[in-house]
Design a protein around this motif. Structure first.
Motif, PDB file in Angstrom:
ATOM      1  N   TYR A  83     129.660  46.840  54.696  1.00  0.00           N
ATOM      2  CA  TYR A  83     129.667  48.203  54.142  1.00  0.00           C
ATOM      3  C   TYR A  83     129.909  48.150  52.633  1.00  0.00           C
ATOM      4  CZ  TYR A  83     131.419  52.768  52.777  1.00  0.00           C
ATOM      5  OH  TYR A  83     131.629  53.931  52.116  1.00  0.00           O
ATOM      6  N   PHE A  84     130.916  47.410  52.223  1.00  0.00           N
ATOM      7  CA  PHE A  84     131.250  47.371  50.798  1.00  0.00           C
ATOM      8  C   PHE A  84     130.170  46.668  49.984  1.00  0.00           C
ATOM      9  CE2 PHE A  84     135.441  47.921  52.793  1.00  0.00           C
ATOM     10  CZ  PHE A  84     135.847  49.054  52.119  1.00  0.00           C
ATOM     11  N   LYS A  85     129.509  45.685  50.585  1.00  0.00           N
ATOM     12  CA  LYS A  85     128.406  45.017  49.902  1.00  0.00           C
ATOM     13  C   LYS A  85     127.273  45.999  49.636  1.00  0.00           C
ATOM     14  CE  LYS A  85     125.577  41.559  48.681  1.00  0.00           C
ATOM     15  NZ  LYS A  85     124.287  42.260  48.600  1.00  0.00           N
ATOM     16  N   LEU A  86     126.881  46.754  50.652  1.00  0.00           N
ATOM     17  CA  LEU A  86     125.798  47.712  50.490  1.00  0.00           C
ATOM     18  C   LEU A  86     126.209  48.858  49.575  1.00  0.00           C
ATOM     19  CD1 LEU A  86     124.314  47.904  54.102  1.00  0.00           C
ATOM     20  CD2 LEU A  86     123.519  46.558  52.171  1.00  0.00           C
ATOM     21  N   ASN A  87     127.440  49.303  49.711  1.00  0.00           N
ATOM     22  CA  ASN A  87     127.911  50.399  48.863  1.00  0.00           C
ATOM     23  C   ASN A  87     127.881  49.981  47.398  1.00  0.00           C
ATOM     24  OD1 ASN A  87     128.818  53.101  49.609  1.00  0.00           O
ATOM     25  ND2 ASN A  87     130.648  52.632  48.422  1.00  0.00           N
ATOM     26  N   GLY A  88     128.193  48.702  47.153  1.00  0.00           N
ATOM     27  CA  GLY A  88     128.180  48.199  45.782  1.00  0.00           C
ATOM     28  C   GLY A  88     126.782  48.087  45.204  1.00  0.00           C
ATOM     29  N   ASN A  89     125.759  48.067  46.080  1.00  0.00           N
ATOM     30  CA  ASN A  89     124.372  47.998  45.604  1.00  0.00           C
ATOM     31  C   ASN A  89     123.905  49.306  44.984  1.00  0.00           C
ATOM     32  OD1 ASN A  89     124.100  45.388  46.555  1.00  0.00           O
ATOM     33  ND2 ASN A  89     123.014  45.978  48.430  1.00  0.00           N
ATOM     34  N   LEU A  90     124.442  50.414  45.484  1.00  0.00           N
ATOM     35  CA  LEU A  90     123.927  51.734  45.125  1.00  0.00           C
ATOM     36  C   LEU A  90     124.268  52.123  43.696  1.00  0.00           C
ATOM     37  CD1 LEU A  90     124.719  53.721  48.393  1.00  0.00           C
ATOM     38  CD2 LEU A  90     122.442  53.237  47.472  1.00  0.00           C
ATOM     39  N   LYS A  91     123.322  52.802  43.064  1.00  0.00           N
ATOM     40  CA  LYS A  91     123.527  53.399  41.747  1.00  0.00           C
ATOM     41  C   LYS A  91     123.329  54.904  41.886  1.00  0.00           C
ATOM     42  CE  LYS A  91     120.148  50.917  40.138  1.00  0.00           C
ATOM     43  NZ  LYS A  91     119.913  50.075  41.304  1.00  0.00           N
ATOM     44  N   SER A  92     124.151  55.684  41.201  1.00  0.00           N
ATOM     45  CA  SER A  92     124.028  57.135  41.313  1.00  0.00           C
ATOM     46  C   SER A  92     124.194  57.800  39.958  1.00  0.00           C
ATOM     47  CB  SER A  92     125.059  57.702  42.304  1.00  0.00           C
ATOM     48  OG  SER A  92     126.379  57.468  41.848  1.00  0.00           O
ATOM     49  N   VAL A  93     123.697  59.023  39.874  1.00  0.00           N
ATOM     50  CA  VAL A  93     123.761  59.819  38.653  1.00  0.00           C
ATOM     51  C   VAL A  93     124.367  61.173  39.003  1.00  0.00           C
ATOM     52  CG1 VAL A  93     122.430  60.869  36.784  1.00  0.00           C
ATOM     53  CG2 VAL A  93     121.678  58.700  37.772  1.00  0.00           C
ATOM     54  N   ASP A  94     125.362  61.605  38.236  1.00  0.00           N
ATOM     55  CA  ASP A  94     126.001  62.893  38.509  1.00  0.00           C
ATOM     56  C   ASP A  94     125.168  63.999  37.843  1.00  0.00           C
ATOM     57  OD1 ASP A  94     127.612  65.075  38.971  1.00  0.00           O
ATOM     58  OD2 ASP A  94     129.479  64.034  38.503  1.00  0.00           O
ATOM     59  N   ILE A  95     124.124  64.413  38.541  1.00  0.00           N
ATOM     60  CA  ILE A  95     123.211  65.435  38.019  1.00  0.00           C
ATOM     61  C   ILE A  95     123.926  66.760  37.798  1.00  0.00           C
ATOM     62  CG2 ILE A  95     121.109  66.757  38.492  1.00  0.00           C
ATOM     63  CD1 ILE A  95     120.468  63.873  38.002  1.00  0.00           C
ATOM     64  N   ASN A  96     124.755  67.155  38.755  1.00  0.00           N
ATOM     65  CA  ASN A  96     125.419  68.458  38.679  1.00  0.00           C
ATOM     66  C   ASN A  96     126.317  68.567  37.450  1.00  0.00           C
ATOM     67  OD1 ASN A  96     124.248  69.392  41.068  1.00  0.00           O
ATOM     68  ND2 ASN A  96     125.872  68.538  42.336  1.00  0.00           N
ATOM     69  N   GLN A  97     127.060  67.517  37.160  1.00  0.00           N
ATOM     70  CA  GLN A  97     127.943  67.563  35.998  1.00  0.00           C
ATOM     71  C   GLN A  97     127.145  67.586  34.704  1.00  0.00           C
ATOM     72  OE1 GLN A  97     130.669  64.280  35.656  1.00  0.00           O
ATOM     73  NE2 GLN A  97     131.815  65.209  33.976  1.00  0.00           N
ATOM     74  N   ALA A  98     126.077  66.795  34.656  1.00  0.00           N
ATOM     75  CA  ALA A  98     125.286  66.704  33.428  1.00  0.00           C
ATOM     76  C   ALA A  98     124.561  68.012  33.114  1.00  0.00           C
ATOM     77  CB  ALA A  98     124.278  65.558  33.541  1.00  0.00           C
ATOM     78  N   LEU A  99     124.058  68.696  34.152  1.00  0.00           N
ATOM     79  CA  LEU A  99     123.276  69.909  33.928  1.00  0.00           C
ATOM     80  C   LEU A  99     124.119  71.171  33.916  1.00  0.00           C
ATOM     81  CD1 LEU A  99     119.999  69.230  35.955  1.00  0.00           C
ATOM     82  CD2 LEU A  99     120.516  68.775  33.559  1.00  0.00           C
ATOM     83  N   GLY A 100     125.286  71.139  34.528  1.00  0.00           N
ATOM     84  CA  GLY A 100     126.159  72.307  34.509  1.00  0.00           C
ATOM     85  C   GLY A 100     125.574  73.491  35.262  1.00  0.00           C
ATOM     86  N   SER A 101     125.813  74.683  34.743  1.00  0.00           N
ATOM     87  CA  SER A 101     125.413  75.904  35.451  1.00  0.00           C
ATOM     88  C   SER A 101     124.057  76.452  35.008  1.00  0.00           C
ATOM     89  CB  SER A 101     126.477  76.984  35.255  1.00  0.00           C
ATOM     90  OG  SER A 101     126.639  77.271  33.870  1.00  0.00           O
TER      91      SER A 101
END
Length: 381
Positions: free
Chosen positions: A63-81
């Motif tokens: 689980y931790f190996k696969l979880n460490g593979n993932l990359k994510s972007v916080d779209i909601n924070q960057a774009l706001g309201s």
């Protein structure tokens, strides 16, 4: 390829659940999969212009190996309201991008220099209808001239608005957040999720799947995409599959519109391949697929963990290729530049209105618009 008829969303009681990757095994083996789910990672894969998301419900170091593979972007924070209002009708909208990065292993596949730059080579809006039994997919031509809004990327850098620029410049300018904001500006539809797939990962994923079978009605040859296929049925390996979804000179009118038609046909073939691939009985193959897939995708932060991604993908596994309506955003050729297209706003508004209302895309919305002359060249094998 673009659908020839309007499809109704969300048929209750749809039994076409098949043997999706990570879903149920073939009929008669459903009880065994419960044990397999406890011992191995649950993999559910579903694809639309290249979406293939896998997640896990395993434990321990896997689980931790696969979880460490993932990359994510916080779209909601960057774009706001400053975004369209979310429509709470049970549907979901997902922006799927195929990234044309020029760094590392992708240099050989994508061409150009190893400068770390990237473009959105493929863009699709996947609308999952209420009930998650059907989907509408709208491809956005990368050569479409649009007005790009100002946007702030995930590093906090603000990029000025620009008028009449190519759609894929949004991604190369401000990354995922700018691409999402541009799509939302063009469509007026809020994107609930974001999934990005890169070249090298796509190629390896097809190889891990054992290839994907397609049938070509005519020969396709494009040295630039390393593709040479005679008319007939082929099981494409990863390099051939990548060549097929990237070629624009091997078939049709040489435009991005023709490439989109090939991409849509391949996505349907890939979806069927994944749905009928029983991997739960092979833990090694299961892990290899999950490892490749989690290295391949970048997602929004809401589905940026293995468990969240698995839950999200599990809700999509009932969608077969026969329940996917695929169209291209209505455009017309630009009379001033044969290599560019312009949004046909009157017809495109019909598409966006239908998706907002969780209704089928009307046939009239795509009639009389520009096409790439590659329809029906490729189908599932």
């Amino acid at each position: 390829m673009p659908a020839d008829s309007t499809q109704e969303p969300g048929i209750p009681g749809d039994r076409d659940q098949g043997a999706a990757a990570g879903g149920r095994a073939a009929k008669g083996r459903r009880r065994k999969t419960r044990s397999a789910r406890r011992k191995a990672l649950l993999v559910t894969a579903w694809s639309a212009a290249g979406i293939l998301v896998l997640g896990g419900a395993g434990a321990g170091y896997l689980y931790f190996k696969l979880n460490g593979n993932l990359k994510s972007v916080d779209i909601n924070q960057a774009l706001g309201s400053d975004r369209p209002t979310k429509v709470d009708n049970g549907s979901e909208n997902i922006l799927v991008l195929g990234s044309d990065t020029r760094a590392g292993g992708n240099r050989k596949l994508g061409g150009g220099t190893d400068d770390g730059s990237a473009r959105s080579d493929t863009a699709m809006i996947v609308h999952v209808y209420k009930g998650h039994k059907r989907a509408g997919v709208v491809s956005i031509p990368r050569d479409t001239l649009v007005d790009r809004p100002s946007c702030t990327d995930t590093h906090g850098t603000t990029h000025d608005a620009a008028r009449g620029v190519m759609f894929n410049s949004a991604y190369s300018t401000g990354g995922a957040t700018c691409a999402v904001k541009t799509v939302e500006s063009v469509t007026g539809i809020r994107m609930d999720h974001y999934v990005e797939v890169d070249f090298t990962g796509f190629q390896k994923l097809v190889d891990d799947l054992g290839g994907v079978e397609v049938t070509t009605t005519k020969s396709i040859k494009d040295p630039d995409s390393h593709l040479d296929l005679a008319a007939g049925t082929h099981t494409l390996d990863g390099e051939q599959a990548l060549g097929l979804v990237r070629t624009r000179h091997g078939v049709g009118d040489g435009s991005d519109l023709g490439r989109i038609q090939l991409q849509q046909a391949f996505i349907k073939a890939l979806t069927d391949r994944v749905r009928h691939l029983g991997v739960l009985s092979n833990p090694k193959k299961l892990y290899d697929l999950a490892d490749t897939a989690t290295k391949t995708v970048t997602t929004d932060s809401d589905i940026g963990s293995v468990t969240d991604l698995a839950s999200f993908a599990n809700g999509l596994k009932g969608i077969s290729s026969s329940h996917m309506t695929m169209v291209t955003m209505p455009v017309q050729y630009d009379s001033a530049d044969a290599n560019r297209v312009l949004v046909d706003h009157t017809k495109a508004d019909q598409v966006w209105k239908a998706l907002k209302s969780d209704q089928p895309i009307p046939k009239a919305a795509t009639e009389g618009t520009a096409t790439g002359s590659a329809k029906d060249v490729v189908s599932s094998g």
